[in-house]
Each structure stands twice: as structure tokens, then as C-alpha cells.
Design a protein around this motif. Structure first.
Motif, PDB file in Angstrom:
ATOM      1  N   GLY A 136      14.122  18.048   0.198  1.00  0.00           N
ATOM      2  CA  GLY A 136      13.203  17.549  -0.820  1.00  0.00           C
ATOM      3  C   GLY A 136      13.028  16.045  -0.688  1.00  0.00           C
ATOM      4  O   GLY A 136      11.918  15.516  -0.806  1.00  0.00           O
ATOM      5  N   PHE A 137      14.136  15.366  -0.411  1.00  0.00           N
ATOM      6  CA  PHE A 137      14.118  13.915  -0.247  1.00  0.00           C
ATOM      7  C   PHE A 137      13.317  13.505   0.985  1.00  0.00           C
ATOM      8  O   PHE A 137      12.426  12.659   0.909  1.00  0.00           O
ATOM      9  CB  PHE A 137      15.555  13.402  -0.127  1.00  0.00           C
ATOM     10  N   SER A 138      13.609  14.115   2.114  1.00  0.00           N
ATOM     11  CA  SER A 138      13.047  13.641   3.386  1.00  0.00           C
ATOM     12  C   SER A 138      11.662  14.201   3.701  1.00  0.00           C
ATOM     13  O   SER A 138      10.849  13.520   4.331  1.00  0.00           O
ATOM     14  CB  SER A 138      14.001  13.988   4.533  1.00  0.00           C
ATOM     15  N   ALA A 139      11.383  15.420   3.259  1.00  0.00           N
ATOM     16  CA  ALA A 139      10.116  16.055   3.645  1.00  0.00           C
ATOM     17  C   ALA A 139       9.083  16.084   2.535  1.00  0.00           C
ATOM     18  O   ALA A 139       7.878  16.078   2.808  1.00  0.00           O
ATOM     19  CB  ALA A 139      10.385  17.487   4.123  1.00  0.00           C
ATOM     20  N   ALA A 140       9.531  16.121   1.265  1.00  0.00           N
ATOM     21  CA  ALA A 140       8.582  16.269   0.159  1.00  0.00           C
ATOM     22  C   ALA A 140       8.517  15.042  -0.737  1.00  0.00           C
ATOM     23  O   ALA A 140       7.798  15.045  -1.727  1.00  0.00           O
ATOM     24  CB  ALA A 140       8.961  17.494  -0.688  1.00  0.00           C
ATOM     25  N   GLY A 141       9.251  13.993  -0.390  1.00  0.00           N
ATOM     26  CA  GLY A 141       9.345  12.832  -1.274  1.00  0.00           C
ATOM     27  C   GLY A 141       8.363  11.723  -1.003  1.00  0.00           C
ATOM     28  O   GLY A 141       8.539  10.614  -1.500  1.00  0.00           O
ATOM     29  N   GLY A 142       7.356  11.971  -0.194  1.00  0.00           N
ATOM     30  CA  GLY A 142       6.354  10.938   0.039  1.00  0.00           C
ATOM     31  C   GLY A 142       6.093  10.620   1.496  1.00  0.00           C
ATOM     32  O   GLY A 142       5.359   9.684   1.805  1.00  0.00           O
ATOM     33  N   VAL A 143       6.670  11.423   2.417  1.00  0.00           N
ATOM     34  CA  VAL A 143       6.453  11.135   3.830  1.00  0.00           C
ATOM     35  C   VAL A 143       4.983  11.320   4.207  1.00  0.00           C
ATOM     36  O   VAL A 143       4.449  10.602   5.072  1.00  0.00           O
ATOM     37  CB  VAL A 143       7.370  12.010   4.713  1.00  0.00           C
ATOM     38  N   MET A 144       4.284  12.255   3.554  1.00  0.00           N
ATOM     39  CA  MET A 144       2.855  12.405   3.818  1.00  0.00           C
ATOM     40  C   MET A 144       2.091  11.163   3.373  1.00  0.00           C
ATOM     41  O   MET A 144       1.169  10.707   4.055  1.00  0.00           O
ATOM     42  CB  MET A 144       2.296  13.639   3.090  1.00  0.00           C
ATOM     43  N   GLN A 145       2.467  10.606   2.220  1.00  0.00           N
ATOM     44  CA  GLN A 145       1.807   9.402   1.748  1.00  0.00           C
ATOM     45  C   GLN A 145       2.056   8.225   2.688  1.00  0.00           C
ATOM     46  O   GLN A 145       1.175   7.395   2.900  1.00  0.00           O
ATOM     47  CB  GLN A 145       2.280   9.064   0.335  1.00  0.00           C
ATOM     48  N   LEU A 146       3.253   8.163   3.266  1.00  0.00           N
ATOM     49  CA  LEU A 146       3.533   7.128   4.258  1.00  0.00           C
ATOM     50  C   LEU A 146       2.629   7.285   5.470  1.00  0.00           C
ATOM     51  O   LEU A 146       2.045   6.311   5.966  1.00  0.00           O
ATOM     52  CB  LEU A 146       4.998   7.191   4.698  1.00  0.00           C
ATOM     53  N   ALA A 164       0.812  -1.217   0.000  1.00  0.00           N
ATOM     54  CA  ALA A 164       0.000   0.000   0.000  1.00  0.00           C
ATOM     55  C   ALA A 164       0.845   1.266   0.000  1.00  0.00           C
ATOM     56  O   ALA A 164       0.536   2.240  -0.697  1.00  0.00           O
ATOM     57  CB  ALA A 164      -0.943  -0.010   1.210  1.00  0.00           C
ATOM     58  N   SER A 165       1.925   1.280   0.788  1.00  0.00           N
ATOM     59  CA  SER A 165       2.770   2.478   0.845  1.00  0.00           C
ATOM     60  C   SER A 165       3.399   2.769  -0.507  1.00  0.00           C
ATOM     61  O   SER A 165       3.439   3.915  -0.967  1.00  0.00           O
ATOM     62  CB  SER A 165       3.869   2.309   1.894  1.00  0.00           C
ATOM     63  N   THR A 166       3.905   1.718  -1.160  1.00  0.00           N
ATOM     64  CA  THR A 166       4.514   1.893  -2.478  1.00  0.00           C
ATOM     65  C   THR A 166       3.492   2.438  -3.470  1.00  0.00           C
ATOM     66  O   THR A 166       3.784   3.366  -4.245  1.00  0.00           O
ATOM     67  CB  THR A 166       5.068   0.559  -2.999  1.00  0.00           C
ATOM     68  N   ALA A 167       2.298   1.873  -3.450  1.00  0.00           N
ATOM     69  CA  ALA A 167       1.249   2.295  -4.380  1.00  0.00           C
ATOM     70  C   ALA A 167       0.911   3.768  -4.202  1.00  0.00           C
ATOM     71  O   ALA A 167       0.733   4.503  -5.180  1.00  0.00           O
ATOM     72  CB  ALA A 167       0.008   1.431  -4.186  1.00  0.00           C
ATOM     73  N   ASN A 168       0.825   4.210  -2.953  1.00  0.00           N
ATOM     74  CA  ASN A 168       0.467   5.606  -2.701  1.00  0.00           C
ATOM     75  C   ASN A 168       1.615   6.565  -2.978  1.00  0.00           C
ATOM     76  O   ASN A 168       1.407   7.674  -3.477  1.00  0.00           O
ATOM     77  CB  ASN A 168      -0.012   5.768  -1.261  1.00  0.00           C
ATOM     78  N   ILE A 169       2.833   6.162  -2.663  1.00  0.00           N
ATOM     79  CA  ILE A 169       3.982   7.042  -2.894  1.00  0.00           C
ATOM     80  C   ILE A 169       4.188   7.302  -4.381  1.00  0.00           C
ATOM     81  O   ILE A 169       4.622   8.388  -4.781  1.00  0.00           O
ATOM     82  CB  ILE A 169       5.248   6.436  -2.259  1.00  0.00           C
ATOM     83  N   LEU A 170       3.848   6.328  -5.222  1.00  0.00           N
ATOM     84  CA  LEU A 170       4.017   6.518  -6.661  1.00  0.00           C
ATOM     85  C   LEU A 170       3.142   7.645  -7.203  1.00  0.00           C
ATOM     86  O   LEU A 170       3.432   8.208  -8.258  1.00  0.00           O
ATOM     87  CB  LEU A 170       3.717   5.214  -7.403  1.00  0.00           C
ATOM     88  N   ILE A 171       2.081   7.975  -6.492  1.00  0.00           N
ATOM     89  CA  ILE A 171       1.261   9.120  -6.891  1.00  0.00           C
ATOM     90  C   ILE A 171       2.125  10.378  -6.942  1.00  0.00           C
ATOM     91  O   ILE A 171       2.010  11.205  -7.854  1.00  0.00           O
ATOM     92  CB  ILE A 171       0.074   9.319  -5.914  1.00  0.00           C
ATOM     93  N   LYS A 172       3.004  10.519  -5.953  1.00  0.00           N
ATOM     94  CA  LYS A 172       3.893  11.685  -5.890  1.00  0.00           C
ATOM     95  C   LYS A 172       4.767  11.766  -7.132  1.00  0.00           C
ATOM     96  O   LYS A 172       5.008  12.856  -7.662  1.00  0.00           O
ATOM     97  CB  LYS A 172       4.763  11.574  -4.631  1.00  0.00           C
ATOM     98  N   ALA A 173       5.225  10.604  -7.616  1.00  0.00           N
ATOM     99  CA  ALA A 173       6.078  10.596  -8.803  1.00  0.00           C
ATOM    100  C   ALA A 173       5.325  11.104 -10.023  1.00  0.00           C
ATOM    101  O   ALA A 173       5.877  11.858 -10.835  1.00  0.00           O
ATOM    102  CB  ALA A 173       6.603   9.183  -9.057  1.00  0.00           C
ATOM    103  N   PHE A 174       4.063  10.716 -10.156  1.00  0.00           N
ATOM    104  CA  PHE A 174       3.289  11.153 -11.324  1.00  0.00           C
ATOM    105  C   PHE A 174       2.920  12.630 -11.232  1.00  0.00           C
ATOM    106  O   PHE A 174       2.871  13.325 -12.249  1.00  0.00           O
ATOM    107  CB  PHE A 174       2.043  10.276 -11.480  1.00  0.00           C
ATOM    108  N   VAL A 175       2.658  13.124 -10.031  1.00  0.00           N
ATOM    109  CA  VAL A 175       2.420  14.568  -9.866  1.00  0.00           C
ATOM    110  C   VAL A 175       3.655  15.346 -10.297  1.00  0.00           C
ATOM    111  O   VAL A 175       3.570  16.321 -11.057  1.00  0.00           O
ATOM    112  CB  VAL A 175       2.060  14.896  -8.404  1.00  0.00           C
TER     113      VAL A 175
END
Length: 409
Positions: free
Chosen positions: A316-326, A129-140
């Protein structure tokens, strides 16, 4: 191994967020044309841009609850429909009042997409689930990366600026047709969340014991606010900090945002790889929040150009790279009977941060820009303490559930 039948569905869901990435920048990158069309100035266009956040905040919580009741697909399509209304509505608007209404519609579109997409992905891929949601960030980020090239091509061809909106609308419309016959998981088929070696969120195998736990809900809600506030503040003030505090030139300072974006994209793929190797999402949440705190302290104590450049990538890596999705994934998997509601609560808190943080930083900027970054240190410190508490609560819940299982056996 049986192939997951929802992979084609997920492809369409991700494509929506590629368009969403374009949507949030379309008005900004076409500002001069819209100023003429609406007979206003940059401040007027900025007011319209703010309507996206307002629309998102107003309906997100409600749409999340309704998604749990009526299913994910209707709200995904409602979001796509609202986005189509926004793309064509902005082009037909002749005043900022009308444009504000269509901007509000885009905010609603984002909320509807979120309330349907995040739960749908978690239900489609319960073991990742985490991987699936974090990938949303990549497409944005992908959409935000592509849009400047699309607009540059339109300018070079001496075409009407509105084609950038139409391209986004066309992709969304074709995707709507593509998703029509794609299967969606049954949102009512609620089972225990699967904790596999590839995706350990740290949640309890018996989540129903957490459903009424107000303390957990409060912790996740506050984390939603803090995690958004941490990187939103940096994204708004990074260039100014580099120029006026670290003494960088304007040209160098604005490039910091590009480095920041590269850092966030890098984290998406690193995190996806780590969770596949059985790294707990809760552990990553604590680690990334701690890295953000260290990075902020370092850049505040040593505001030199090399440090700020390195900071841009790290934050950018630690705060904007998907921590909210996690954080969202852990919350939603803790309350599997209300994934949509969890999404609404978590991202409503994040949306609230986008309103309140600019008000606070506007006051702080009257003192110094350096004080803004120190304020972010305080936010990150609170976030790290909260992440530790969330980790403790998740571990305790998991241990208790395992103990119950042993007793039952």
C-alpha cells in the motif's frame, strides 16, 4: 516571503477529490438499495459500477488535450457538473440501462477533473509539483474513509439511503460556488520548469528538447499502465490471497485492505516530507517501485499470515501511495507545453490497466490465486526496469542541458 495566491484555489481543488473519493464507493456501499431500485442483482449493479471506468477511459485523452488549449478551470467545472448529474441521476434511475449512462457520466467527470486539476496544481506550485499532486491521493482516501461513517449515521437515523448521494452533491455544489472567484494560473504562460532544492524531478531545464521525444512518451505511458496494474491487482485479490493462500480467516483477510489503505496514506505524507527535503522525485519513483518488487517476491515465497499482513502495509505504501502521481508529475514537467495532454495519456494507460488486468487475473484464478500474485511480480519487475530507464533518461537530459548552459555562458 510572498504568499502563494493559489493556495485558496488548491483547497477547493482538493475538496473535489474528497467528494470523488466518496463517489467511487457510493454505489458499492449502497448496493442492496440500488438492487431494489433497479430491480436487478449484485451483478447488475457491478455492471453499472464498471461504467465509471469506461467513461473515464473514453474521454480522458481528449479532455487532456483540450485543457491545454482552453485552460484548466472550464474542465474542472465541467467535471463538477458531470458529478452533480451522476449523484442525482443515479437516485432517479429506475433501470440499470439508465444508471449505466449516469455511471458513464461519473467516469467522464473524473476525467475532466483530472485533466484540469493536475496541470492546475503543477502550474500553481511549480517548485513543489509532486507534493501538490500526491496530496490528491490523501483527499481521495479521506473521502473513502469518511463515507462509511456518513452511511452508518444515515442508517442509525433510519433515513433514506439517497442522503449519502445528496451530501456528496451538496459539498460539490458549495465548492463550485467557492471556486468561482478563485484565481487560476495562466496555462499559456509557459516557462521553463523550475528545479529547486525542494522539488527536483530530474527534468531538463530546457524541456522543449523533449517535446517530440517519442521514446520518453512511450516510457511514461507504459509506466502509467504498469504502476496502475501493480496496485490494482493487489487491491482486488489481497483478501482472497490472505484467505486461500496464507490460510487466514475471512474476518482477518478482509482487514488486510484496511492495512493496505493505511500504508498508502502513510506514503502520501512521507513522500511530501521527503520532496521538501530535496529528495528527487525520480529517485523516489525508482525506490518505491523496487520496494514493491521486493514485497511481492517476499509474499509469494513466504505466504504466511504475518508476512501477508506486513505485505499489505508495504505494498500500500510503495505501490498505492502516490507513485502514479510521481510518474505523472515527472512526465508533465518534462513536457510543460502539454501538461493536460500528458495527464490524459498517462491516466488513459492506467485506465486501460483496470480493464485488462481483471481479464488476465480471471484466467489465472482458474489455475490458482497464488499464480495471480506471481504474475504481479512480473509486472513489478517490468515496472522497476522501466523506472530505472526513466531515471537514466531524466539524468541524461538534465546533464545535457547543464552542459549546454555551461557552453552558452
Amino acid at each position: 516571503m510572498k504568499k502563494n495566491t493559489y493556495i485558496p484555489t488548491a483547497a477547493g481543488l482538493y475538496l473535489n477529490y474528497l467528494v470523488h473519493g466518496m463517489g467511487v464507493l457510493l454505489m458499492t456501499l449502497n448496493m442492496s438499495h440500488l438492487e431494489q431500485q433497479w430491480q436487478t442483482n449484485a451483478a447488475g449493479v457491478s455492471v453499472v459500477i464498471s461504467s465509471l471506468g469506461f467513461g473515464r477511459l473514453v474521454v480522458l485523452f481528449i479532455s487532456g488535450m483540450l485543457s491545454d488549449k482552453f485552460g484548466r478551470k472550464p474542465f474542472i467545472y465541467l467535471g463538477m457538473l458531470c458529478y452533480l448529474g451522476f449523484f442525482f441521476g443515479i437516485l432517479s434511475s429506475q433501470s440499470i440501462t439508465t444508471a449505466f449512462a449516469f455511471g458513464f457520466l461519473a467516469g467522464m467527470a473524473n476525467s475532466f477533473l483530472d485533466s484540469g486539476t493536475y496541470p492546475a496544481l503543477m502550474e500553481s506550485f511549480p517548485n513543489s509539483a509532486s507534493t501538490a499532486n500526491i496530496l490528491i491521493k490523501a483527499f481521495v482516501s479521506g473521502g473513502q474513509f469518511l463515507l462509511p461513517f456518513i452511511i452508518s449515521a444515515i442508517v442509525l437515523a433510519d433515513l433514506w439511503f439517497g442522503w449519502s448521494f445528496i451530501v456528496a452533491a451538496a459539498i460539490m455544489l458549495l465548492n463550485a460556488i467557492y471556486l468561482l472567484k478563485r484565481p487560476f494560473p495562466d496555462h499559456r504562460a509557459l516557462a521553463k520548469p523550475v528545479i529547486s532544492t525542494s522539488e527536483q524531478t530530474g527534468t531538463s531545464p530546457q524541456p522543449q528538447q523533449n517535446n517530440s521525444n517519442l521514446l520518453d512518451i512511450a516510457c511514461f505511458t507504459l509506466y502509467g499502465y504498469i504502476s496502475m496494474a501493480t496496485f490494482y491487482l493487489v487491491s482486488q485479490w489481497l483478501a482472497q490471497y490472505g484467505q486461500f493462500v496464507a490460510g487466514m480467516s475471512y474476518a482477518s483477510a478482509i482487514k488486510l485492505l484496511s492495512i493496505y489503505t493505511v500504508g498508502s496514506l502513510t506514503c502520501v505524507f512521507v513522500t511530501a516530507a521527503l520532496v521538501k527535503k530535496a529528495v528527487s522525485s525520480v529517485n523516489l519513483l525508482m525506490l518505491y517501485t523496487f520496494i514493491s518488487l521486493l514485497a511481492l517476491i517476499t509474499v509469494c515465497l513466504h505466504p504466511t499470515p504475518p508476512v501477508v499482513i506486513g505485505f499489505a502495509f508495504v505494498i500500500g505504501f510503495s505501490a498505492a501511495g502516490g507513485v502514479m502521481q510521481l510518474g505523472l508529475t515527472i512526465m508533465a514537467m518534462s513536457f510543460p507545453h502539454a501538461k493536460g495532454k500528458a495527464t490524459g495519456i498517462f491516466y488513459s494507460a492506467g485506465s486501460l490497466a483496470t480493464f485488462t488486468i481483471p481479464l488476465i487475473t480471471a484466467k489465472l484464478s482458474q489455475t490458482s490465486i497464488a499464480s495471480i500474485m506471481w504474475f504481479d511480480v512480473g509486472i513489478a519487475a517490468a515496472g522497476f526496469a522501466l523506472a530505472l530507464f526513466i531515471g537514466y533518461r531524466q539524468l541524461a537530459a538534465r546533464s545535457a542541458a547543464l552542459q549546454i548552459n555551461r557552453v552558452q555562458v
